[in-house]
Motif scaffolding. Structure first.
Motif, mmCIF file in Angstrom:
data_model
loop_
_atom_site.group_PDB
_atom_site.id
_atom_site.type_symbol
_atom_site.label_atom_id
_atom_site.label_comp_id
_atom_site.label_asym_id
_atom_site.label_seq_id
_atom_site.Cartn_x
_atom_site.Cartn_y
_atom_site.Cartn_z
ATOM 1 N N ARG A 283 0.834 -1.200 0.000
ATOM 2 C CA ARG A 283 0.000 0.000 0.000
ATOM 3 C C ARG A 283 0.871 1.252 0.000
ATOM 4 N NH1 ARG A 283 -4.569 0.117 4.472
ATOM 5 N NH2 ARG A 283 -5.492 -1.262 2.907
ATOM 6 N N PHE A 284 0.404 2.262 -0.737
ATOM 7 C CA PHE A 284 1.080 3.562 -0.733
ATOM 8 C C PHE A 284 0.549 4.405 0.423
ATOM 9 C CE2 PHE A 284 1.859 2.401 -5.181
ATOM 10 C CZ PHE A 284 3.202 2.746 -5.288
ATOM 11 N N ILE A 285 1.451 4.868 1.249
ATOM 12 C CA ILE A 285 1.143 5.862 2.275
ATOM 13 C C ILE A 285 1.797 7.151 1.805
ATOM 14 C CG2 ILE A 285 1.274 6.483 4.702
ATOM 15 C CD1 ILE A 285 -0.332 3.943 4.139
ATOM 16 N N ASP A 286 0.993 8.067 1.282
ATOM 17 C CA ASP A 286 1.495 9.209 0.516
ATOM 18 C C ASP A 286 2.251 8.651 -0.684
ATOM 19 O OD1 ASP A 286 0.331 11.073 2.196
ATOM 20 O OD2 ASP A 286 2.053 11.069 3.558
ATOM 21 N N THR A 287 3.569 8.831 -0.714
ATOM 22 C CA THR A 287 4.352 8.291 -1.830
ATOM 23 C C THR A 287 5.201 7.101 -1.408
ATOM 24 O OG1 THR A 287 6.104 9.902 -1.398
ATOM 25 C CG2 THR A 287 4.422 10.494 -3.033
ATOM 26 N N ASP A 288 5.119 6.722 -0.131
ATOM 27 C CA ASP A 288 5.921 5.610 0.377
ATOM 28 C C ASP A 288 5.145 4.294 0.214
ATOM 29 O OD1 ASP A 288 7.918 7.367 1.131
ATOM 30 O OD2 ASP A 288 7.046 7.670 3.132
ATOM 31 N N ASN A 305 -7.675 0.049 0.372
ATOM 32 C CA ASN A 305 -7.569 1.394 -0.193
ATOM 33 C C ASN A 305 -7.359 1.290 -1.700
ATOM 34 O OD1 ASN A 305 -7.788 2.467 2.367
ATOM 35 N ND2 ASN A 305 -5.597 2.889 2.602
#
Length: 545
Positions: A283-288, A305
């Motif tokens: 999963r991407f958390i912002d761009t991470d 998500n």
């Protein structure tokens, strides 16, 4: 006074009977006129042709759920003691139905059973001794609104036995027809949402998921349409990817609130070799980008998500058979399951029932069948190779080389085959046991080319003498070509011949006078062209100044 008994003549009796029949006819006619005079003269006593439903149905219409409305057709049958009346009637735009003589009955919004009961009661008020039969003869049409960011949005005609998915197909059909005549129109086939559809009905909204309906069959995900419905279609945007041990891995449209469990269901469920106790979510958390392992007990509560990736790990080679094919001269050729690294070539031959009586036990070929799939059957290929005509030795050598490259292992002779039989086999291997060919073929620069009986005690020179000896040869090169594989070996590097070998003596290529003249002219032209180029180059560089 004496009374005489009078006799009735047959003529009088006949007239009396005729009078009775005519009287009954007039009486029936008068009753019919009386019925007609009671109401509209449009009522007919003869049978009318019924209107049958033309819409394809998923199942029988439920009379306790289907609601009547303008446009529905009703077939009414009234039977009295002396009258039969058949009527095709339609519900009017204001929701009632007019029955001649009987009057109007308001049925809009009633179920079929409720509406038919109201009609029957109204008819019995007028004809209390009659038998009333009623059925639905036509399904109404109505208009709905289709909204969305595409040119095909607007007002569509539908009916109560159509679902939202039917409108979806209509949109795609109209879009395809329009795109044929106008290439600038955007194709909706791959971008029209099937999962994020909103149905508005009576000021309430309902989510529609056509894709999930096709898998689960839940009615609320793809409801039947009603008059006044509005449907909002969107275009594809966000997605979820699922890979690994599911039956239908791929990229799926994202729906808000989707759980891990429902996404796995959407992808067809786990495969038999899946590790279903936990899955990995990237999963991407912002761009991470982050990864997390989710255990089985949390599948129903873990909300996905947009742009998540689900990876379902699989057990490597779990219950997958490794197959080896054996063909040729064994009793039971075919595919056999093997244990890689343990099963040997000898084991496969034993599984296949052993050698046939025609087998050449001193020859064997092994190859990986994945590369051979692009070629024809090995036996057919080799048979074709040794029967075809070649332009020269180079042509034959090329054809043999092409076949030889497909075969990694070829064994000839008792000692070599004995070693090969103890080799381990692996998935996709192909084993060929050739037929014993008790001849030696001699071709090329030989006086009498052809087939000669094989004898293990004969030498190469003896075979050449049997064939009349060598004729004109440019190099006296002699090659032994192994039948089946096409492997060629210089005669100096071979100890003995095997059955089926081909002795090839390289022929001297003789050119006729015309060919020699043409070759000389070509050489002269080449020299002239080269000299002209050199002189032009020198002049260009100023070499003669």
């Amino acid at each position: 006074m004496v009374f005489k008994k009078t006799e009735r003549s047959p003529m009088r009796i006949a007239f009396f009977l005729l009078f009775v029949v005519i009287s009954n006819i007039f009486a029936s006619f008068n009753l019919e006129n009386q019925f007609n005079n009671l109401g509209s003269s449009s009522i007919k006593t003869e049978s009318l042709k019924q209107n049958f439903l033309s819409e394809p149905l998923e199942s029988l219409i439920n009379p306790d759920e289907y609601t009547l409305g303008p446009g529905d057709g009703i077939y009414l049958n009234i039977v009295t003691a002396n009258q039969i009346v058949n009527l095709n009637l339609f519900i009017s735009p204001i929701g009632d139905i007019l029955i001649p003589v009987v009057g109007t009955v308001f049925v809009n919004g009633l179920t079929i059973n409720e509406g038919f009961s109201a009609i029957r009661d109204k008819c019995l008020d007028k004809y209390n001794d009659s038998n009333i039969s009623i059925t639905l003869s036509k399904i109404k049409d109505f208009k709905i609104q289709v909204l969305g960011p595409f040119k095909e949005s607007g007002v569509y005609i539908s009916n109560p036995v159509s679902r939202v998915s039917d409108v979806y197909e209509q949109i795609l059909r109209f879009n395809n027809e329009a795109s044929i005549s106008d290439s600038s129109i955007l194709s909706l086939k791959k971008i029209l949402s099937r999962r994020n559809i909103i149905l508005e009905r009576d000021s309430r909204t309902y989510p529609v998921d056509i894709l999930k309906f096709s898998i689960t069959g839940e009615e609320e995900l793809n409801p039947f349409l009603q008059s006044g419905d509005k449907i909002f279609f969107d275009l594809l945007d966000k997605n979820i990817t699922i890979t690994g041990g599911v039956k239908a891995p791929g990229v799926y449209e994202y729906v808000e609130g989707e759980t891990v469990s429902s996404m796995i269901e959407l992808a067809g469920g786990f495969t038999y070799d899946a590790i279903d106790q936990q899955i990995e979510i990237s999963r991407f958390i912002d761009t991470d980008l982050r990864s997390e392992m989710i255990s089985k007990e949390n599948f129903n509560t873990m909300i996905l998500n947009a742009q998540d990736l689900i990876n379902v790990k699989v057990k490597n080679n779990y219950k997958k058979h490794k197959l080896v094919e054996i063909k040729g001269e064994v009793l039971n050729p075919g595919f056999y399951s093997v244990e890689e690294g343990k099963t040997t070539v000898r084991d496969i031959i034993d599984k296949a029932g052993g050698y046939s009586s025609l087998a050449d036990r001193n020859k064997i070929s092994i190859m990986n069948s994945t590369s051979f799939d692009e070629k024809s059957d090995l036996d057919n290929e080799s048979t074709f190779l040794y029967r075809k005509e070649f332009h020269d030795y180079i042509h034959k050598s090329y054809e043999i080389n092409e076949l030889n490259q497909l075969i990694p292992i070829n064994a000839y002779g008792e000692m070599q085959v004995k070693k090969i039989l103890d080799y381990n086999v692996y998935d996709g291997y192909f084993i060929e046991i050739p037929k014993n060919f008790p001849f030696i073929e001699i071709s090329g620069a030989i006086k009498y080319p052809g087939l000669y009986p094989f004898s293990k005690d004969k030498s190469l020179n003896q075979y050449l003498r049997d064939a009349g000896g060598i004729t004109e040869s440019e190099t006296n090169d002699i090659y032994i070509i192994k039948r089946g594989s096409g492997q060629r070996i210089n005669y100096k590097n071979i100890d003995k011949l095997d059955s089926g070998d081909i002795i090839y003596i390289v022929q001297k290529i003789n050119l006729d006078k015309k060919t020699k003249l043409e070759n000389s002219i070509m050489i002269a032209n080449g020299i002239t062209s080269t000299l002209s180029f050199i002189i032009s180059l020198i002049v260009l560089l100023g070499g003669f100044n």
